[in-house]
Motif scaffolding. Structure first.
Motif, PDB file in Angstrom:
ATOM      1  N   LEU A  46       0.834  -1.210   0.000  1.00 57.02           N
ATOM      2  CA  LEU A  46       0.000   0.000   0.000  1.00 57.02           C
ATOM      3  C   LEU A  46       0.867   1.257   0.000  1.00 57.02           C
ATOM      4  O   LEU A  46       0.597   2.219  -0.717  1.00 57.02           O
ATOM      5  CB  LEU A  46      -0.911   0.005   1.228  1.00 57.02           C
ATOM      6  CG  LEU A  46      -2.304  -0.609   1.063  1.00 57.02           C
ATOM      7  CD1 LEU A  46      -3.003  -0.699   2.410  1.00 57.02           C
ATOM      8  CD2 LEU A  46      -3.150   0.201   0.084  1.00 57.02           C
ATOM      9  N   ILE A  47       1.928   1.256   0.823  1.00 53.91           N
ATOM     10  CA  ILE A  47       2.805   2.429   0.913  1.00 53.91           C
ATOM     11  C   ILE A  47       3.525   2.658  -0.417  1.00 53.91           C
ATOM     12  O   ILE A  47       3.657   3.796  -0.881  1.00 53.91           O
ATOM     13  CB  ILE A  47       3.816   2.245   2.070  1.00 53.91           C
ATOM     14  CG1 ILE A  47       3.076   2.328   3.412  1.00 53.91           C
ATOM     15  CG2 ILE A  47       4.915   3.304   2.001  1.00 53.91           C
ATOM     16  CD1 ILE A  47       3.925   1.940   4.603  1.00 53.91           C
ATOM     17  N   ALA A  61      -1.736   3.145   6.402  1.00 60.41           N
ATOM     18  CA  ALA A  61      -0.769   2.076   6.138  1.00 60.41           C
ATOM     19  C   ALA A  61       0.500   2.296   6.951  1.00 60.41           C
ATOM     20  O   ALA A  61       1.059   1.350   7.526  1.00 60.41           O
ATOM     21  CB  ALA A  61      -0.456   2.017   4.640  1.00 60.41           C
ATOM     22  N   TYR A  62       0.976   3.547   7.007  1.00 67.03           N
ATOM     23  CA  TYR A  62       2.149   3.868   7.836  1.00 67.03           C
ATOM     24  C   TYR A  62       1.864   3.590   9.308  1.00 67.03           C
ATOM     25  O   TYR A  62       2.681   2.995  10.030  1.00 67.03           O
ATOM     26  CB  TYR A  62       2.531   5.337   7.666  1.00 67.03           C
ATOM     27  CG  TYR A  62       3.101   5.700   6.321  1.00 67.03           C
ATOM     28  CD1 TYR A  62       4.441   5.430   6.005  1.00 67.03           C
ATOM     29  CD2 TYR A  62       2.321   6.339   5.364  1.00 67.03           C
ATOM     30  CE1 TYR A  62       4.974   5.790   4.768  1.00 67.03           C
ATOM     31  CE2 TYR A  62       2.845   6.695   4.125  1.00 67.03           C
ATOM     32  CZ  TYR A  62       4.170   6.420   3.841  1.00 67.03           C
ATOM     33  OH  TYR A  62       4.694   6.775   2.622  1.00 67.03           O
ATOM     34  N   GLN A  63       0.697   4.038   9.768  1.00 67.14           N
ATOM     35  CA  GLN A  63       0.347   3.864  11.177  1.00 67.14           C
ATOM     36  C   GLN A  63       0.304   2.383  11.571  1.00 67.14           C
ATOM     37  O   GLN A  63       0.901   1.977  12.576  1.00 67.14           O
ATOM     38  CB  GLN A  63      -1.016   4.514  11.464  1.00 67.14           C
ATOM     39  CG  GLN A  63      -1.048   6.022  11.291  1.00 67.14           C
ATOM     40  CD  GLN A  63      -2.470   6.560  11.274  1.00 67.14           C
ATOM     41  OE1 GLN A  63      -3.434   5.801  11.278  1.00 67.14           O
ATOM     42  NE2 GLN A  63      -2.604   7.886  11.248  1.00 67.14           N
ATOM     43  N   VAL A  99       9.781   3.411   9.239  1.00 64.15           N
ATOM     44  CA  VAL A  99       8.418   3.635   8.724  1.00 64.15           C
ATOM     45  C   VAL A  99       7.829   4.915   9.296  1.00 64.15           C
ATOM     46  O   VAL A  99       7.200   5.710   8.581  1.00 64.15           O
ATOM     47  CB  VAL A  99       7.514   2.421   9.051  1.00 64.15           C
ATOM     48  CG1 VAL A  99       6.047   2.752   8.735  1.00 64.15           C
ATOM     49  CG2 VAL A  99       7.955   1.207   8.267  1.00 64.15           C
ATOM     50  N   ILE A 100       8.016   5.138  10.601  1.00 65.48           N
ATOM     51  CA  ILE A 100       7.461   6.338  11.242  1.00 65.48           C
ATOM     52  C   ILE A 100       8.075   7.601  10.638  1.00 65.48           C
ATOM     53  O   ILE A 100       7.366   8.565  10.316  1.00 65.48           O
ATOM     54  CB  ILE A 100       7.684   6.288  12.763  1.00 65.48           C
ATOM     55  CG1 ILE A 100       6.819   5.182  13.392  1.00 65.48           C
ATOM     56  CG2 ILE A 100       7.339   7.633  13.406  1.00 65.48           C
ATOM     57  CD1 ILE A 100       7.149   4.880  14.833  1.00 65.48           C
ATOM     58  N   GLU A 101       9.399   7.602  10.486  1.00 61.58           N
ATOM     59  CA  GLU A 101      10.066   8.787   9.911  1.00 61.58           C
ATOM     60  C   GLU A 101       9.578   9.056   8.499  1.00 61.58           C
ATOM     61  O   GLU A 101       9.326  10.212   8.130  1.00 61.58           O
ATOM     62  CB  GLU A 101      11.576   8.583   9.942  1.00 61.58           C
ATOM     63  CG  GLU A 101      12.172   8.686  11.341  1.00 61.58           C
ATOM     64  CD  GLU A 101      13.671   8.447  11.355  1.00 61.58           C
ATOM     65  OE1 GLU A 101      14.224   8.105  10.281  1.00 61.58           O
ATOM     66  OE2 GLU A 101      14.285   8.586  12.436  1.00 61.58           O
ATOM     67  N   ASP A 102       9.457   7.991   7.708  1.00 61.17           N
ATOM     68  CA  ASP A 102       8.966   8.147   6.338  1.00 61.17           C
ATOM     69  C   ASP A 102       7.528   8.676   6.354  1.00 61.17           C
ATOM     70  O   ASP A 102       7.155   9.564   5.579  1.00 61.17           O
ATOM     71  CB  ASP A 102       9.039   6.798   5.619  1.00 61.17           C
ATOM     72  CG  ASP A 102       8.684   6.919   4.136  1.00 61.17           C
ATOM     73  OD1 ASP A 102       8.808   8.039   3.581  1.00 61.17           O
ATOM     74  OD2 ASP A 102       8.270   5.909   3.528  1.00 61.17           O
ATOM     75  N   GLY A 103       6.709   8.112   7.261  1.00 62.00           N
ATOM     76  CA  GLY A 103       5.310   8.538   7.351  1.00 62.00           C
ATOM     77  C   GLY A 103       5.184   9.999   7.748  1.00 62.00           C
ATOM     78  O   GLY A 103       4.350  10.741   7.210  1.00 62.00           O
ATOM     79  N   ILE A 104       6.019  10.449   8.702  1.00 63.06           N
ATOM     80  CA  ILE A 104       5.954  11.846   9.150  1.00 63.06           C
ATOM     81  C   ILE A 104       6.398  12.792   8.031  1.00 63.06           C
ATOM     82  O   ILE A 104       5.857  13.891   7.890  1.00 63.06           O
ATOM     83  CB  ILE A 104       6.811  12.029  10.421  1.00 63.06           C
ATOM     84  CG1 ILE A 104       6.113  11.330  11.612  1.00 63.06           C
ATOM     85  CG2 ILE A 104       7.015  13.509  10.729  1.00 63.06           C
ATOM     86  CD1 ILE A 104       6.903  11.352  12.892  1.00 63.06           C
ATOM     87  N   LEU A 112      -1.004  13.293  13.919  1.00 58.45           N
ATOM     88  CA  LEU A 112      -0.689  13.154  15.346  1.00 58.45           C
ATOM     89  C   LEU A 112      -0.412  11.708  15.733  1.00 58.45           C
ATOM     90  O   LEU A 112       0.429  11.445  16.601  1.00 58.45           O
ATOM     91  CB  LEU A 112      -1.846  13.708  16.185  1.00 58.45           C
ATOM     92  CG  LEU A 112      -2.123  15.209  16.037  1.00 58.45           C
ATOM     93  CD1 LEU A 112      -3.303  15.606  16.914  1.00 58.45           C
ATOM     94  CD2 LEU A 112      -0.898  16.027  16.408  1.00 58.45           C
ATOM     95  N   SER A 113      -1.102  10.756  15.106  1.00 57.18           N
ATOM     96  CA  SER A 113      -0.902   9.347  15.468  1.00 57.18           C
ATOM     97  C   SER A 113       0.543   8.929  15.235  1.00 57.18           C
ATOM     98  O   SER A 113       1.138   8.224  16.071  1.00 57.18           O
ATOM     99  CB  SER A 113      -1.842   8.459  14.644  1.00 57.18           C
ATOM    100  OG  SER A 113      -3.181   8.722  14.963  1.00 57.18           O
ATOM    101  N   LEU A 114       1.115   9.336  14.124  1.00 55.65           N
ATOM    102  CA  LEU A 114       2.511   8.987  13.839  1.00 55.65           C
ATOM    103  C   LEU A 114       3.454   9.642  14.842  1.00 55.65           C
ATOM    104  O   LEU A 114       4.450   9.040  15.256  1.00 55.65           O
ATOM    105  CB  LEU A 114       2.867   9.401  12.410  1.00 55.65           C
ATOM    106  CG  LEU A 114       2.258   8.529  11.299  1.00 55.65           C
ATOM    107  CD1 LEU A 114       2.477   9.173   9.927  1.00 55.65           C
ATOM    108  CD2 LEU A 114       2.836   7.119  11.324  1.00 55.65           C
ATOM    109  N   GLN A 115       3.136  10.869  15.248  1.00 54.61           N
ATOM    110  CA  GLN A 115       3.986  11.554  16.219  1.00 54.61           C
ATOM    111  C   GLN A 115       3.917  10.868  17.588  1.00 54.61           C
ATOM    112  O   GLN A 115       4.942  10.733  18.279  1.00 54.61           O
ATOM    113  CB  GLN A 115       3.579  13.020  16.313  1.00 54.61           C
ATOM    114  CG  GLN A 115       3.880  13.793  15.032  1.00 54.61           C
ATOM    115  CD  GLN A 115       3.355  15.217  15.067  1.00 54.61           C
ATOM    116  OE1 GLN A 115       3.615  15.946  16.015  1.00 54.61           O
ATOM    117  NE2 GLN A 115       2.615  15.610  14.048  1.00 54.61           N
ATOM    118  N   PHE A 116       2.725  10.425  17.982  1.00 57.21           N
ATOM    119  CA  PHE A 116       2.611   9.681  19.235  1.00 57.21           C
ATOM    120  C   PHE A 116       3.388   8.362  19.143  1.00 57.21           C
ATOM    121  O   PHE A 116       4.056   7.954  20.109  1.00 57.21           O
ATOM    122  CB  PHE A 116       1.139   9.385  19.557  1.00 57.21           C
ATOM    123  CG  PHE A 116       0.426  10.502  20.267  1.00 57.21           C
ATOM    124  CD1 PHE A 116       0.809  10.892  21.544  1.00 57.21           C
ATOM    125  CD2 PHE A 116      -0.632  11.179  19.671  1.00 57.21           C
ATOM    126  CE1 PHE A 116       0.157  11.920  22.220  1.00 57.21           C
ATOM    127  CE2 PHE A 116      -1.278  12.205  20.323  1.00 57.21           C
ATOM    128  CZ  PHE A 116      -0.874  12.586  21.591  1.00 57.21           C
TER     129      PHE A 116
END
Length: 832
Positions: A637-638, A647-649, A667-672, A679-683
């Motif tokens: 998906l990504i 998909a990132y979350q 994955v989190i860094e790429d998603g951000i 906010l979900s990725l930052q948490f």
């Protein structure tokens, strides 16, 4: 209905007051006031002296009687506000004048305010244990409210007190009619008429009974018999109009109204009723004629003018109505109510420039401060609609400078506060509005919703109830209250509220749907199915009931029954994402994951751009513990589209769950990078840093989030915990404490635990115990809450409760990393 006992009650009141007057003055000499002695030194007309003497020589009892009689005269002429004033005047002199309280009850009832009427009738019944009519009224109110058991209490009292009173007999007749016993109802009504041939309510009940049996001819016979006994009786005449309407005898019905108007030309409400009658039957020219007659009698009759504008708009169009309104304004340029009507017309026509100009004219011309402030408040709203915030703010400031408690402007400003997330500021303003106007149901509803958003559920519940009361049980307000009750787990109360809604609107579909959810939440499966059956009768499509019933069976884990129903709904609505999600869940829980996978793969092949089916597919793989396949779906998906933030979350959560920290971080860094505001990725990033022993990096994430929203409760909560867990310096602890004060009022167990734990770390032990007791009481199985509470109890030297809390923490800890098991064991051992 006009009551035949009014004269009797009036005479009783008169005799009662006369008796009190006699008892209060036993042969005593009245001292002449000094000012009256001095009158002889002034040159005053003799008539004026006589008037003054008469005025000031009235005893309190005589004044009470005068006010009461004026009130009854106003009540007879339907001048309800004036009547109420006179009754209140009487009660200001003497509190326990039962006749005046009864008069106020009649006023409230005529106004349709049954709550106020109930309170007044109850007061009368308490003051006079032999007052028949008050008890009759109370019984009737309970029956109207759908509480026959409470009505029965008063009926039992009346059966002992006055078994042969015509009103008691008729009350029993009404109860019998509601129970479907028509024969008994008719017999009791006839018995009441034998006692009093001029009892209009008995004739009316006989007519109602015939109408229920679809016999309007006989209903008319009873009404005409009543009108022979009581010529010109308004209530019987109006009921006769309704019967004639049902027979489409419209000319005869209109003649009844016209005859009433001829008999009592001063009763404006009869003309208004006639106007409504004409409008119901599209006789707009006749409605216009009646309204113009009212205006000819009273050129300042605003109600008639506004009604006339409505009639003209319906019959001749908006342009003709606007022209008539302009004529009214030209004739009375200082009439601000007409200018506000002009503003409303401008808004309906979506003519913003004209609307603004009208308000500016009102501001310039208004002699009354209230009109000027109202116009400024409305103009501020228009500026906000045009996104001209500076102009709106300037007007708001002007209004509040003149009147800091202006309700319209405070409500507007509260709305702006809510939009900005400043809920406490909004609450402060709405508290002023509701304190000044206890009938502002809308303000109370917004206040309740604001309290709910801040987690202050006790206050929210209080104001939801006030909003419902102020709205007099309006369905919209009760549904909002029921939603709140359901959301906070008060399922029994939610069911009671929904029953009150359905008592008013038995076929209200949203209420029935929510009732299914409430019954299901209470595990009342039989009740839930019964409500679904009702939905099946009411809803336009049987799919609505099928969908609800599938959910009931699903929650019962009866998948054999739920699957065919949800499949039938999906076959009819294959593009409904919620239905698809439910079908997939049903298949997985029924052990048919392979069928769910086949379905979702087919949907993806039909529409490769559809991310939803792939997200659902990954969830299916997760639930069946096929983690590699779930990972592949998320990665695909990504690669396919960076826009799918879910998909990132979900992939980051999966990596964190399986301990793949490096992959999770990537994955989190790429998603951000792709979704910097998510906010979900930052948490997730902050959680990752804490899990990998980088509290400083986690703190930096939270600090950055606070710069975007300084009042974000979740961020404040997490940062406060981080500070007290990883810092011991006074400044960090003090800062964490200040953060928790922003959500200390919220009645959410997780937040209260943070409030209490931070207070404990700050050395505020009594405060800590209070907050932590709340959390532990709400969620007693949470071992972290019990551990924190045990530590707080130790700090206040309550060893008994400390040991109990720590034992509960140990029992529930299991392999939890959040409870230091060794420390807890040692503390318990030390406590003995």
């Amino acid at each position: 209905m006009t009551e035949n006992t009014q004269a009797k009650n009036h005479d009783t009141a008169v005799n009662h007051l006369a008796l009190e007057s006699t008892l209060d003055q036993p042969n005593r000499k009245r001292r002449t006031p000094m000012w009256l002695k001095l009158l002889k030194w002034f040159v005053l007309p003799a008539v004026l002296v006589v008037v003054l003497v008469l005025l000031f020589s009235k005893t309190p009892e005589e004044k009470v009687q005068a006010y009461y009689e004026k009130g009854m005269a106003f009540l007879e002429n339907d001048e309800l506000d004036k009547a109420n004033i006179e009754f209140r005047n009487a009660l200001q002199i003497k509190k326990n004048v039962t006749a005046a309280v009864y008069g106020m009850a009649q006023v409230a009832e005529k106004k349709g305010d049954l709550k106020a009427a109930y309170q007044h009738y109850l007061t009368v019944a308490e003051q006079d244990n032999k007052h028949v009519m008050a008890r009759v009224k109370l019984a009737n109110i309970y029956m109207l409210a759908g509480q026959p058991e409470k009505a029965a209490d008063y009926m039992a009292q009346l059966a002992r007190l006055a078994p042969n009173d015509e009103h008691v007999l008729l009350l029993q007749a009404g109860a019998s009619l509601r129970q479907g016993d028509h024969e008994k109802a008719v017999a009791l009504a006839q018995q009441a008429l034998k006692k009093n041939a001029k009892f209009n309510e008995a004739y009316a009940l006989l007519a109602v009974e015939r109408m229920q049996n679809k016999d309007p001819d006989q209903a008319l016979v009873f009404l005409n018999q009543g009108l022979q006994q009581l010529p010109g009786d308004v209530d019987l005449s109006i009921y006769k109009v309704r019967v004639l309407e049902s027979r489409q005898q419209l000319d005869e019905a209109a003649q009844v109204y016209l005859q009433l108007i001829k008999q009592t030309p001063n009763k404006k409400n009869l003309r208004i009723d006639l106007v409504k009658f004409y409008m119901r039957h599209q006789k707009m020219d006749l409605a216009e004629e009646q309204l113009r007659a009212l205006i000819a009698v009273d050129a300042k009759d605003q109600e008639a003018k506004l009604a006339l504008l409505d009639v003209i708009k319906r019959s001749k169009g908006a342009e003709a109505s606007a022209k008539q309104l302009q004529a009214f304004v030209d004739d009375a340029p200082d009439d601000m109510q007409l200018r506000f009507a002009q503003f409303a017309t401008d808004m309906q026509n979506k003519n913003m420039p004209a609307a603004k100009k009208t308000l500016e004219t009102i501001i310039a011309l208004a002699g009354e401060k209230q009109d000027r402030l109202k116009a400024k408040g409305l103009l501020a709203q228009l500026h906000l609609q045009e996104k001209n915030r500076p102009a709106a703010d300037a007007l708001i400031a002007e209004v509040l400078k003149e009147d800091v408690r202006d309700q319209q402007t405070l409500t507007l400003k509260a709305g702006l506060d809510i939009q900005a997330g400043e809920l406490e500021a909004a609450i402060a303003k709405l508290l002023i509005v509701t304190a000044d106007n206890a009938k502002d149901a809308n303000a109370m509803l917004v206040l309740a919703q604001s309290y709910a958003k801040t987690g202050q559920f006790v206050q929210a519940n209080q104001y939801y109830q006030k909003a419902v009361d102020a709205s007099q049980g309006n369905v919209r307000f009760m549904m909002s209250y029921a939603n709140f009750q359901f959301a906070t787990g008060e399922f029994e109360q939610a069911e009671k509220t929904l029953n009150a809604v359905l008592a008013q609107q038995a076929n209200d579909l949203p209420a029935l749907k929510m009732m299914v959810d409430v019954k299901t939440a209470r595990s009342d499966w039989t009740g839930a199915v019964a409500v679904v059956d009702k939905v099946r009768q009411v809803a336009k499509s049987p799919l609505v009931a099928d969908y609800l019933l599938s959910d009931v069976y699903f929650k019962q884990k009866n998948y054999a029954a739920s699957l065919p129903l949800i499949k039938r709904v999906y076959a009819a609505e294959p593009k409904d994402a919620q239905v698809l999600g439910n079908l997939v869940s049903h298949l997985v829980m029924a052990g048919q994951s392979s069928e769910a996978v086949t379905l979702l793969n087919r949907l993806h092949s039909e529409n490769p751009q559809d991310a939803l089916s792939q997200l659902m597919l990954a969830k299916v793989y997760l639930q069946s513990k096929q983690l590699d396949k779930a990972t592949q779906v998320y990665q695909s998906l990504i690669q396919q589209s960076s826009k799918v933030v879910q998909a990132y979350q979900e992939l980051a959560k999966l990596y964190l769950m399986t301990g793949k920290m490096v992959e999770a971080e990537s994955v989190i860094e790429d998603g951000i990078k792709q979704h910097p505001k998510d906010l979900s990725l930052q948490f997730l990033q902050a959680d990752l840093y804490q899990s990998t022993g980088k509290p400083g990096a986690a703190q930096a994430v939270y600090e950055a989030m606070l710069k975007v929203d300084a009042n974000a409760t979740s961020v404040l909560n997490n940062l406060a915990v981080l500070l007290v867990e990883h810092h011991s310096d006074k400044d960090s602890i003090a800062r964490a404490y200040q953060m928790t004060q922003k959500f200390s009022k919220q009645e959410v167990p997780e937040l209260k635990d943070t409030v209490g734990w931070v207070a404990y770390k700050a050395g505020k032990y009594a405060e800590a115990v209070k907050a932590l007791e709340f959390s532990a009481e709400k969620v007693p199985a949470n071992p972290v809450f019990q551990y924190h509470l045990g530590k707080a109890y130790l700090a206040v030297l309550d060893k008994l409760h400390a040991k109990l809390a720590l034992q509960k923490a140990l029992e529930g800890a299991g392999s939890s990393r959040d409870v230091p098991v060794d420390e807890v064991k040692q503390l318990i051992a030390e406590l003995g």
